[in-house]
Design an enzyme around this catalytic site. Structure first.
Site, PDB file in Angstrom:
ATOM      1  N   SER A 128       0.861  -1.195   0.000  1.00  0.00           N
ATOM      2  CA  SER A 128       0.000   0.000   0.000  1.00  0.00           C
ATOM      3  C   SER A 128       0.888   1.232   0.000  1.00  0.00           C
ATOM      4  O   SER A 128       2.085   1.140   0.195  1.00  0.00           O
ATOM      5  CB  SER A 128      -0.879  -0.006   1.257  1.00  0.00           C
ATOM      6  OG  SER A 128      -0.044  -0.155   2.380  1.00  0.00           O
ATOM      7  N   GLY A 129       0.322   2.358  -0.273  1.00  0.00           N
ATOM      8  CA  GLY A 129       1.104   3.597  -0.299  1.00  0.00           C
ATOM      9  C   GLY A 129       1.189   4.137  -1.725  1.00  0.00           C
ATOM     10  O   GLY A 129       0.900   3.447  -2.705  1.00  0.00           O
ATOM     11  N   SER A 130       1.680   5.370  -1.811  1.00  0.00           N
ATOM     12  CA  SER A 130       1.650   6.055  -3.114  1.00  0.00           C
ATOM     13  C   SER A 130       2.755   5.556  -4.048  1.00  0.00           C
ATOM     14  O   SER A 130       2.621   5.607  -5.263  1.00  0.00           O
ATOM     15  CB  SER A 130       1.796   7.565  -2.891  1.00  0.00           C
ATOM     16  OG  SER A 130       3.040   7.822  -2.256  1.00  0.00           O
ATOM     17  N   ASP A 182       6.560  -3.355  -2.002  1.00  0.00           N
ATOM     18  CA  ASP A 182       5.904  -2.454  -1.059  1.00  0.00           C
ATOM     19  C   ASP A 182       6.796  -1.251  -0.782  1.00  0.00           C
ATOM     20  O   ASP A 182       7.987  -1.258  -1.123  1.00  0.00           O
ATOM     21  CB  ASP A 182       5.614  -3.204   0.255  1.00  0.00           C
ATOM     22  CG  ASP A 182       4.549  -2.479   1.083  1.00  0.00           C
ATOM     23  OD1 ASP A 182       4.175  -2.996   2.151  1.00  0.00           O
ATOM     24  OD2 ASP A 182       4.121  -1.383   0.666  1.00  0.00           O
ATOM     25  N   GLY A 183       6.185  -0.240  -0.217  1.00  0.00           N
ATOM     26  CA  GLY A 183       6.944   0.973   0.108  1.00  0.00           C
ATOM     27  C   GLY A 183       7.426   0.921   1.543  1.00  0.00           C
ATOM     28  O   GLY A 183       7.349  -0.118   2.199  1.00  0.00           O
ATOM     29  N   GLY A 194       4.189   1.367   8.156  1.00  0.00           N
ATOM     30  CA  GLY A 194       2.976   1.533   8.944  1.00  0.00           C
ATOM     31  C   GLY A 194       2.399   2.928   8.869  1.00  0.00           C
ATOM     32  O   GLY A 194       1.372   3.233   9.463  1.00  0.00           O
ATOM     33  N   GLY A 195       3.065   3.776   8.064  1.00  0.00           N
ATOM     34  CA  GLY A 195       2.533   5.134   7.886  1.00  0.00           C
ATOM     35  C   GLY A 195       1.097   5.096   7.368  1.00  0.00           C
ATOM     36  O   GLY A 195       0.291   5.964   7.661  1.00  0.00           O
ATOM     37  N   GLU A 246       0.804  -5.936   5.401  1.00  0.00           N
ATOM     38  CA  GLU A 246       2.028  -5.765   4.618  1.00  0.00           C
ATOM     39  C   GLU A 246       3.091  -6.753   5.073  1.00  0.00           C
ATOM     40  O   GLU A 246       3.779  -7.378   4.266  1.00  0.00           O
ATOM     41  CB  GLU A 246       2.547  -4.322   4.775  1.00  0.00           C
ATOM     42  CG  GLU A 246       1.663  -3.314   4.063  1.00  0.00           C
ATOM     43  CD  GLU A 246       2.028  -1.873   4.363  1.00  0.00           C
ATOM     44  OE1 GLU A 246       2.696  -1.633   5.400  1.00  0.00           O
ATOM     45  OE2 GLU A 246       1.655  -1.003   3.565  1.00  0.00           O
ATOM     46  N   LYS A 270      13.664   8.416   1.760  1.00  0.00           N
ATOM     47  CA  LYS A 270      13.438   7.374   2.760  1.00  0.00           C
ATOM     48  C   LYS A 270      14.731   6.766   3.307  1.00  0.00           C
ATOM     49  O   LYS A 270      14.718   6.140   4.367  1.00  0.00           O
ATOM     50  CB  LYS A 270      12.575   6.253   2.166  1.00  0.00           C
ATOM     51  CG  LYS A 270      11.310   6.718   1.449  1.00  0.00           C
ATOM     52  CD  LYS A 270      10.306   7.309   2.410  1.00  0.00           C
ATOM     53  CE  LYS A 270       8.992   7.717   1.754  1.00  0.00           C
ATOM     54  NZ  LYS A 270       8.131   6.624   1.354  1.00  0.00           N
TER      55      LYS A 270
HETATM   56  O1  DER Z   1       2.390   2.124   5.362  1.00  0.00           O
HETATM   57  C1  DER Z   1       3.446   1.791   4.781  1.00  0.00           C
HETATM   58  O2  DER Z   1       4.378   1.143   5.311  1.00  0.00           O
HETATM   59  C2  DER Z   1       3.590   2.216   3.357  1.00  0.00           C
HETATM   60  O3  DER Z   1       4.493   1.437   2.698  1.00  0.00           O
HETATM   61  C3  DER Z   1       3.833   3.670   3.268  1.00  0.00           C
HETATM   62  O4  DER Z   1       4.024   4.336   4.443  1.00  0.00           O
HETATM   63  C4  DER Z   1       4.803   4.158   2.228  1.00  0.00           C
HETATM   64  O5  DER Z   1       4.036   5.124   1.626  1.00  0.00           O
HETATM   65  P1  DER Z   1       4.483   6.012   0.405  1.00  0.00           P
HETATM   66  O6  DER Z   1       4.943   5.062  -0.667  1.00  0.00           O
HETATM   67  O7  DER Z   1       3.195   6.705   0.047  1.00  0.00           O
HETATM   68  O8  DER Z   1       5.554   6.911   0.913  1.00  0.00           O
END
Ligand code: DER
Length: 259
Positions: free
Chosen positions: A30-32, A94-95, A108-109, A116, A134
């Site tokens: 999930s995430g952008s 994943d991000g 977990g943002g 995840e 990051k």
């Molecule tokens: O929740 C998470 O761990 C996501 O991977 C996320 O926080 C990363 O989000 P972003 O790709 O929108 O920066």
């Protein structure tokens, strides 16, 4: 923007380097940033993607929708009921919120950390995709808190224990203006964001400092193991990179490529 271009570049490179048309199960985080991963996979064409099953890490949310929209394939159900014992997720993308030089991650943002980590540890290969912001020397350099998914009933006790472990002020994540009250995850849990000083790597520890928090500093894997043991914690937002001894659910002990 520079950040979006960097996310997109990282995502396309990750797909080029780690996606194979022969794969059958693909984990989609999930995430952008991951939205660009989905876009890069979709660009491979339906003759490739229609043979695949995409397993999302959100019940409902833009990742699932973009996966369906962009890949036009049925997205695998949340349960990871893969048919054969030998079957596992071939690769999960994943991000992350932060990544250190051992590839440990804070995640977990987006409040989906349990799913995840379930997908990441069920995958033969876990590819973490992130823009330049990051990467930090040590976790909790810029991102100040560890997201922890907790049972609401246990929240007061967990908060007290976190304070004894050296977290100045653990906070239950609120839903912001839109929704009053705590954020509730897909698992009916709350997210507690626990601030800690930057997390050391074993190589940083001074003589006599075991990294167990007694000298005010925590070694990243030790804190991870300590937090996981707290009654009422479902999952924590520390993903262990190399040397993390993370048991990979896809069968091999610490197998697969950690984040
Ligand atoms: O929740 C998470 O761990 C996501 O991977 C996320 O926080 C990363 O989000 P972003 O790709 O929108 O920066």
């Amino acid at each position: 923007s520079k950040v979006e271009a960097s996310k997109r570049l990282a995502a396309y490179k990750a797909v080029e380097d780690h996606f194979d048309p022969s794969y059958r199960y693909i984990g989609i985080g999930s995430g952008s940033t991951v939205v660009y991963v989905v876009e890069a996979i979709a660009a491979k064409g339906r003759n490739v993607t229609s043979k695949m099953i995409f397993i999302p890490t959100v019940e409902v949310g833009h990742t699932k929708l973009s996966a369906v929209q962009a890949l036009k394939v049925s997205v695998g159900l949340q349960d990871l009921g893969l048919k054969g014992k030998r079957e596992a997720i071939d690769v999960a993308f994943d991000g992350a919120d932060e990544i250190d030089e051992e590839l440990n991650c804070i995640k977990g943002g987006g409040a989906c950390l349990f799913q995840e980590k379930l997908v990441a540890t069920s995958a033969k290969k876990f590819i973490c995709v992130a823009d330049f912001r990051k990467l930090v020397p040590r976790l909790l350099t810029n991102w100040k808190t560890i997201p922890i998914e907790v049972a609401p009933k246990a929240a007061p006790t967990i908060k007290r224990i976190l304070i004894t472990l050296g977290s100045p002020d653990p906070v239950i994540r609120q839903g912001g203006s839109a929704k009053a009250g705590p954020v509730v995850t897909d698992n009916g849990m709350w997210i507690m964001d626990a601030p800690f000083p930057p997390l050391k790597l074993a190589s940083d520890l001074e003589e006599g400092d075991k990294g167990d928090g007694t000298h005010g500093t925590w070694e990243v894997h030790q804190l991870g193991r300590r937090l996981k043991r707290i009654v009422g914690v479902l999952e924590i937002g520390i993903f262990h990179g190399r040397n993390g001894l993370q048991v990979s659910n896809s069968g091999e002990e610490g197998g697969g490529q950690r984040p």
